[in-house]
Design an enzyme around this catalytic site. Structure first.
Site, short mmCIF file in Angstrom:
data_model
loop_
_atom_site.label_atom_id
_atom_site.label_comp_id
_atom_site.label_asym_id
_atom_site.label_seq_id
_atom_site.Cartn_x
_atom_site.Cartn_y
_atom_site.Cartn_z
N GLY A 124 85.69 96.94 59.16
CA GLY A 124 85.11 96.51 57.88
C GLY A 124 86.14 96.78 56.90
CG HIS A 129 70.81 105.13 56.37
ND1 HIS A 129 70.97 105.87 55.24
CD2 HIS A 129 71.24 103.92 55.95
CE1 HIS A 129 71.46 105.47 54.34
NE2 HIS A 129 71.78 103.98 54.76
CG ASP A 167 70.62 109.07 53.71
OD1 ASP A 167 70.20 108.18 53.06
OD2 ASP A 167 71.11 108.81 54.79
NE ARG A 213 67.09 93.11 55.25
CZ ARG A 213 65.98 93.49 55.58
NH1 ARG A 213 65.04 92.63 55.60
NH2 ARG A 213 65.79 94.73 56.26
P1 NAI Z 1 80.86 94.67 52.90
O1 NAI Z 1 80.19 93.35 52.98
O2 NAI Z 1 81.86 94.90 51.43
O3 NAI Z 1 82.15 94.80 53.98
C1 NAI Z 1 81.94 94.72 55.40
C2 NAI Z 1 83.11 94.20 55.99
O4 NAI Z 1 82.91 94.49 57.45
C3 NAI Z 1 83.40 92.79 55.69
O5 NAI Z 1 84.83 92.80 55.38
C4 NAI Z 1 83.19 92.06 56.90
O6 NAI Z 1 84.28 91.16 57.17
C5 NAI Z 1 83.55 93.47 58.06
N1 NAI Z 1 82.78 92.91 59.27
C6 NAI Z 1 81.63 92.37 59.75
N2 NAI Z 1 81.65 92.36 60.73
C7 NAI Z 1 82.54 93.01 61.36
C8 NAI Z 1 83.15 93.14 62.75
N3 NAI Z 1 82.33 92.84 63.89
N4 NAI Z 1 84.23 93.70 63.11
C9 NAI Z 1 85.03 94.33 62.10
N5 NAI Z 1 84.63 94.25 60.63
C10 NAI Z 1 83.57 93.40 60.48
O7 NAI Z 1 80.06 95.95 53.00
P2 NAI Z 1 80.09 97.13 52.67
O8 NAI Z 1 79.61 97.58 51.37
O9 NAI Z 1 81.39 97.87 52.89
O10 NAI Z 1 78.92 98.20 53.56
C11 NAI Z 1 79.19 97.93 55.08
C12 NAI Z 1 77.90 98.54 55.72
O11 NAI Z 1 77.68 99.73 55.49
C13 NAI Z 1 76.77 97.65 55.32
O12 NAI Z 1 76.12 97.39 56.65
C14 NAI Z 1 75.95 98.73 54.54
O13 NAI Z 1 74.46 98.48 54.62
C15 NAI Z 1 76.36 100.11 55.22
N6 NAI Z 1 75.94 101.29 54.34
C16 NAI Z 1 75.59 102.28 55.00
C17 NAI Z 1 75.31 103.31 54.34
C18 NAI Z 1 74.72 104.65 55.20
O14 NAI Z 1 74.58 105.59 54.38
N7 NAI Z 1 74.75 104.52 56.41
C19 NAI Z 1 75.43 103.45 52.82
C20 NAI Z 1 75.83 102.15 52.47
C21 NAI Z 1 76.16 101.22 53.16
#
Ligand code: NAI
Length: 325
Positions: free
Chosen positions: A11, A187, A159, A92
């Site tokens: 990502g 989470h 968290d 989502r």
């Molecule tokens: P984003 O949408 O900006 O970036 C996600 C990236 O992942 C995109 O560039 C997309 O092309 C890429 N991607 C999708 N499928 C992929 C795959 N199979 N292989 C490689 N890359 C792939 O999202 P953001 O803001 O960077 O968030 C990423 C994730 O982290 C989301 O699921 C979000 O909900 C989660 N998250 C988790 C947190 C936690 O505390 N565990 C906190 C904040 C976000």
């Protein structure tokens, strides 16, 4: 100077990736004596944007950045990886049910788990950030039968950090003065931030705050913080999530401070009466690259109910992806 280690991040063209990679390359994760080779993994349509990220990383001339591998092939992305931070996930979309989200992400994490199994370093440490993080970590772990389940973790550190920061503000204290914070469970909004055993400047936190603040302010604020950030910023937490990912990996690799612990989503071993076979957040100490659950903490009836509720949600999530396990 040590031999470079390989750190795979998925990502990388996304928001968290942009806040994460530069800090890893600057040495924030593994320290100033540890060169890194970054493996950047993205989906094919994002490869052009990924090229831009690679160019910027090179333009920083980080002394610790030994090389970059940028790819859309998990076999290449995870080849010999010592660390893997799985950020990329399907967000989502409009009208998408939780079940659809679990399904779409299940497909990603089975592929990535298998690729880690087949290509990563045998000691790889895996952190899943992409949501639903705990269940995605479970899917990746089950897809990697040749790796030890203990190599798979889910990110609860954001968290945990949020809880520390809220308590520091409430008690007029500072972040370093807070020790032994715990966030139990998933989470998600069922997580249970627990100050029962937390110390503030060496004093038990429950003596410094009242139960009403805990129930109506602290717990819901920490549980709902992700939604509050989205409402304020118009986008989900990115820099704080990246910072927490760095904290999680650094603690796992380099250890916890004496007398302190952190919260990590790990495969439950039945400790604290939590069912085995889910990725549940526990208080852990880390040393020599291994974590141990902090045992024998007294659990009040108030805590028990909340620890069980978040476990139940994880069991339901597991049920929804059973066919992938
Ligand atoms: P984003 O949408 O900006 O970036 C996600 C990236 O992942 C995109 O560039 C997309 O092309 C890429 N991607 C999708 N499928 C992929 C795959 N199979 N292989 C490689 N890359 C792939 O999202 P953001 O803001 O960077 O968030 C990423 C994730 O982290 C989301 O699921 C979000 O909900 C989660 N998250 C988790 C947190 C936690 O505390 N565990 C906190 C904040 C976000």
């Amino acid at each position: 100077m040590n031999k470079p280690v390989r750190i795979a991040v998925t990502g990388c063209a996304g928001n968290i990736g942009y806040a994460l990679l530069f800090r890893i390359a600057a040495g924030d994760m593994l320290g100033p004596d540890q060169p890194v080779i970054l493996h950047l993994l993205e989906v094919t349509p994002a490869l052009k944007a990924l090229e831009g990220v690679s160019m910027e990383l090179r333009d920083c001339a980080f002394p610790l950045l030994a090389d970059i591998v940028a790819t859309d092939d998990p076999a290449v992305g995870f080849k010999d990886a010592d660390y893997a931070i799985l950020v990329g996930a399907r967000p989502r979309g409009p009208g998408m049910e939780r079940k659809d989200l679990l399904e779409a992400n299940g497909a990603i994490f089975t592929v990535q788990g298998k690729a880690l199994n087949d290509h990563a370093s045998r000691g790889v440490k895996v952190l899943v950030v992409g949501n639903p993080a705990n269940t995605n970590a479970l899917i990746a772990m089950r897809s990697a039968p040749d790796l030890d389940p203990r190599q798979f973790t889910a990110m609860m550190r954001l968290d945990h950090n949020r809880a520390i920061s809220q308590l520091a503000a409430k008690t007029g204290s500072t972040v370093p003065a807070i020790r032994r914070m715990t966030v139990w469970g998933n989470h998600s909004s069922t997580q249970y931030p627990d100050i029962s055993h937390t110390l503030v400047d060496g004093r038990p936190a429950p003596e410094l705050v009242d139960q009403a603040w805990l129930e109506t302010d602290f717990i819901p604020t920490v549980q709902q913080r992700g939604a509050a950030i989205i409402a304020a910023r118009g986008a989900s937490s990115a820099a704080s999530a990246a910072s927490a990912a760095i904290d999680h990996m650094r603690t796992w690799a380099l250890g916890t401070a004496d007398g302190d612990w952190v919260s990590m989503g790990i495969p439950s071993d039945g400790s604290y009466g939590i069912p085995e076979g889910i990725i549940y957040s526990y208080p852990v100490t880390c040393r020599d690259g291994r974590y141990e659950i902090v045992q024998n903490l007294p659990v009040s009836a108030f805590s028990r109910a909340r620890m069980d509720a978040t476990a139940r949600e994880l069991l339901e999530e597991r049920e929804a992806v059973q066919h992938l396990l």
